[in-house]
Design a protein around this motif. Structure first.
Motif, PDB file in Angstrom:
ATOM      1  N   LEU A 175      -0.501  -1.314   7.415  1.00 29.92           N
ATOM      2  CA  LEU A 175       0.691  -0.520   7.084  1.00 29.92           C
ATOM      3  C   LEU A 175       0.678   0.812   7.830  1.00 29.92           C
ATOM      4  CD1 LEU A 175       3.216  -0.433   5.206  1.00 29.92           C
ATOM      5  CD2 LEU A 175       1.775   0.715   3.515  1.00 29.92           C
ATOM      6  N   GLU A 190       8.248   6.991   9.181  1.00 27.54           N
ATOM      7  CA  GLU A 190       9.492   7.686   8.876  1.00 27.54           C
ATOM      8  C   GLU A 190       9.425   9.063   9.524  1.00 27.54           C
ATOM      9  OE1 GLU A 190      10.838   5.496   6.502  1.00 27.54           O
ATOM     10  OE2 GLU A 190       8.904   4.561   6.097  1.00 27.54           O
ATOM     11  N   VAL A 240       6.585   4.275   4.333  1.00 29.94           N
ATOM     12  CA  VAL A 240       7.092   4.019   2.976  1.00 29.94           C
ATOM     13  C   VAL A 240       6.570   5.113   2.036  1.00 29.94           C
ATOM     14  CG1 VAL A 240       7.613   1.605   3.392  1.00 29.94           C
ATOM     15  CG2 VAL A 240       5.405   2.178   2.436  1.00 29.94           C
ATOM     16  N   ASN A 241       5.920   4.778   0.939  1.00 31.22           N
ATOM     17  CA  ASN A 241       5.492   5.837   0.009  1.00 31.22           C
ATOM     18  C   ASN A 241       4.028   6.238   0.179  1.00 31.22           C
ATOM     19  OD1 ASN A 241       4.965   3.261  -0.904  1.00 31.22           O
ATOM     20  ND2 ASN A 241       5.238   3.736  -3.067  1.00 31.22           N
ATOM     21  N   PHE A 242       3.507   6.087   1.402  1.00 30.89           N
ATOM     22  CA  PHE A 242       2.145   6.515   1.704  1.00 30.89           C
ATOM     23  C   PHE A 242       2.142   7.553   2.817  1.00 30.89           C
ATOM     24  CE2 PHE A 242      -0.705   3.795  -0.683  1.00 30.89           C
ATOM     25  CZ  PHE A 242       0.099   2.728  -1.046  1.00 30.89           C
ATOM     26  N   PHE A 277      -0.335   8.834   5.470  1.00 32.96           N
ATOM     27  CA  PHE A 277      -1.623   8.603   6.110  1.00 32.96           C
ATOM     28  C   PHE A 277      -2.014   9.827   6.919  1.00 32.96           C
ATOM     29  CE2 PHE A 277      -2.056   4.178   5.066  1.00 32.96           C
ATOM     30  CZ  PHE A 277      -0.776   3.683   4.996  1.00 32.96           C
ATOM     31  N   LEU A 330      -0.970   8.112  -1.882  1.00 35.79           N
ATOM     32  CA  LEU A 330       0.180   7.433  -2.473  1.00 35.79           C
ATOM     33  C   LEU A 330       1.066   8.504  -3.087  1.00 35.79           C
ATOM     34  CD1 LEU A 330       1.730   4.911  -3.573  1.00 35.79           C
ATOM     35  CD2 LEU A 330       0.368   5.214  -5.658  1.00 35.79           C
ATOM     36  N   LYS A 354      11.519  12.929  -1.165  1.00 34.31           N
ATOM     37  CA  LYS A 354      12.297  11.701  -1.314  1.00 34.31           C
ATOM     38  C   LYS A 354      11.490  10.459  -0.963  1.00 34.31           C
ATOM     39  CE  LYS A 354      16.572  14.062  -0.059  1.00 34.31           C
ATOM     40  NZ  LYS A 354      17.662  14.162   0.912  1.00 34.31           N
ATOM     41  N   ALA A 355      10.179  10.608  -0.796  1.00 32.41           N
ATOM     42  CA  ALA A 355       9.380   9.519  -0.231  1.00 32.41           C
ATOM     43  C   ALA A 355       8.925   8.500  -1.264  1.00 32.41           C
ATOM     44  CB  ALA A 355       8.167  10.090   0.494  1.00 32.41           C
ATOM     45  N   SER A 356       8.978   8.852  -2.551  1.00 37.95           N
ATOM     46  CA  SER A 356       8.372   7.953  -3.529  1.00 37.95           C
ATOM     47  C   SER A 356       9.291   6.784  -3.874  1.00 37.95           C
ATOM     48  CB  SER A 356       8.020   8.720  -4.808  1.00 37.95           C
ATOM     49  OG  SER A 356       9.202   9.101  -5.472  1.00 37.95           O
ATOM     50  N   TYR A 357       8.681   5.711  -4.328  1.00 31.81           N
ATOM     51  CA  TYR A 357       9.424   4.561  -4.826  1.00 31.81           C
ATOM     52  C   TYR A 357      10.237   4.979  -6.049  1.00 31.81           C
ATOM     53  CZ  TYR A 357      10.231  -0.379  -5.992  1.00 31.81           C
ATOM     54  OH  TYR A 357      10.802  -1.589  -6.252  1.00 31.81           O
ATOM     55  N   MET A 393      13.471   6.515  -5.110  1.00 31.18           N
ATOM     56  CA  MET A 393      14.400   5.470  -4.685  1.00 31.18           C
ATOM     57  C   MET A 393      15.010   4.786  -5.899  1.00 31.18           C
ATOM     58  SD  MET A 393      15.203   4.420  -1.571  1.00 31.18           S
ATOM     59  CE  MET A 393      13.753   4.634  -0.578  1.00 31.18           C
TER      60      MET A 393
END
Lengths: 269, 149
Positions: free
Chosen positions: B11, B17, B42-44, B46, B60, B105-108, B111
């Motif tokens: 991933l 993004e 996504v919601n990580f 790195f 996370l 705005k990155a977290s599930y 959303m």
């Protein structure tokens, strides 16, 4: 690779909503040459967003493991056990997790929930709803434009709404501000778990102006100008603001009609 | 807790993004600001040493707080331990604000909340549940869960 494990563990059992829960048997990943018969362990599973957690027992607070469900597919598989399915990852050698449900209904529910667990799936649904909200706002605007066509007469009448709008600017601002407050409250309630600083859902793209064949150029220009000047425009995502804006528009139409009526009376004399 | 690290590493190689080189400091005592490549997928989030292909770690981004600190600096902390902050220093104030906006705005869960908001607004305007046409209106994923007060 380090993970913020304490936070992840806390997330697994905190009060944010679980998308699916239940007992499943998980195939052990032991690798022995002579180990022909696979063995299974019964585990409590919790699906939250794109993360599948599993626990020793239902009451256990710390998960044994986590499967991040990005880049995978969920499929039924041929196993000795009935009601078995696999979470298969395309990359990294096509690893898969074989899970067995208690019954047909449970298996189908899990396959359905896991198939829609990815972040991109949620993102697609959100984008679709954004588009539908925009369409709904547009059709509402179109229905309100109809009465205005009846009153699109002389040019000087078109200038009046703009002047009136400017004069009432403080009132509109005040209403807009008030509406904004209630909007924030609503959004905050809906997003109580989100990080601090959340103000509003993502803004909609600017609305494309509709060209009505029956509408004169002067009217269209006037309408566009009025829209641009209004501090509360129909492009907003908040219905209460939209409702308030159209209330103002109806008031303007009525004023325009009264003005025309007065002109006719003067003409009579 | 075990997790599917290989899939998470895979991933981390997906298109980001948003990505940038920043100075980062972990919440450990005596930890210094270090140059890192940070990458949001996504919601990580790195983070890598700048010349390496594999991330050192990942955050996370669920139930987290993104805070503005001093100039060019923002922090990430998690609700259960708000005093343990990851600090990030950007090159410019503008870049800093961009990251704050994107990370919030990155977290599930963000959303999910956006989806519920749009669903409710559409229902108010049209009288119909927009998810019914897809047969997914009953899914737990699209409801607000019961919350402890």
């Amino acid at each position: 690779m380090k993970l913020n494990e304490r936070s992840v563990v806390h997330y697994a059992t905190c009060d944010s909503p679980a998308d699916h829960t239940g007992f499943l048997c998980k195939r052990m990943e032991r690798h022995h040459h002579n180990h022909h018969v696979p063995s299974y362990q019964r585990r409590w599973f919790i699906l939250k967003g794109n993360l599948l957690f599993y626990f020793e027992e239902r009451e256990t607070q710390t998960p044994l493991g986590l499967i991040v469900l990005e880049g995978c597919t969920v499929e039924l598989c041929e196993a000795a056990e009935e009601f078995a399915f696999a979470i298969r990852f395309d990359s990294s050698g096509g690893k898969s997790y074989v899970l067995v449900a208690d019954c047909q209904v449970a298996m189908e529910a899990w396959v359905k929930a896991l198939s829609r667990a990815s972040f991109d799936y949620m993102r697609l649904v959100v984008k679709e709803l954004e588009k539908q909200l925009e369409d709904a706002q547009r059709s509402l605007a179109a229905s309100h434009k109809s009465p205005k066509k009846l009153s699109s007469g002389r040019k000087r009448h078109l200038s009046n709404p703009m002047m009136i709008s400017i004069q009432e600017h403080p009132v509109i601002l005040e209403n807009g501000y008030s509406t904004w407050d209630s909007s924030c409250t609503h959004a905050e309630m809906a997003s109580s778990d989100l990080s601090e600083g959340f103000l509003k859902p993502p803004p909609l793209p600017p609305r494309r102006k509709l060209i009505g064949s029956a509408v004169g150029g002067a009217f269209l220009a006037g309408s566009a100008s009025a829209t641009q000047e209004s501090p509360v425009s129909p492009e907003t995502t908040c219905f209460s603001k939209l409702h308030n804006w159209y209330g103002q528009e109806i008031a303007e139409v009525r004023r325009e009609w009264m003005e025309r009526k007065k002109t006719v009376e003067i003409g009579t004399h | 807790m075990r997790y599917n690290e290989r899939e998470l590493l895979s991933l981390s190689r997906q298109p980001a993004e948003k990505a940038a080189e920043v100075l980062m400091r972990a919440p450990k005592k005596g930890s210094a600001l270090k140059k890192r490549l940070v990458k949001l997928v996504v919601n990580f989030l790195f983070y890598f040493r700048t010349d390496e292909a594999e991330p050192i770690g990942a955050l996370l981004l669920e139930r987290c707080k993104i805070s503005k600190e001093e100039e060019n600096v923002f922090s990430i902390s998690f609700l259960e331990e708000p005093e343990r902050k990851y600090y990030f220093e950007c090159d410019t104030e503008e870049q800093c604000q961009e990251w704050i906006e994107v990370l919030r705005k990155a977290s599930y869960e963000f959303m999910r909340s956006s989806l519920i908001f749009y669903r409710n607004e559409i229902q108010k305007m049209t009288g119909k549940d927009p998810l019914e046409q897809y047969g997914i209106s009953e899914e737990a994923r699209f409801q607000l869960g019961a919350r402890k007060l």
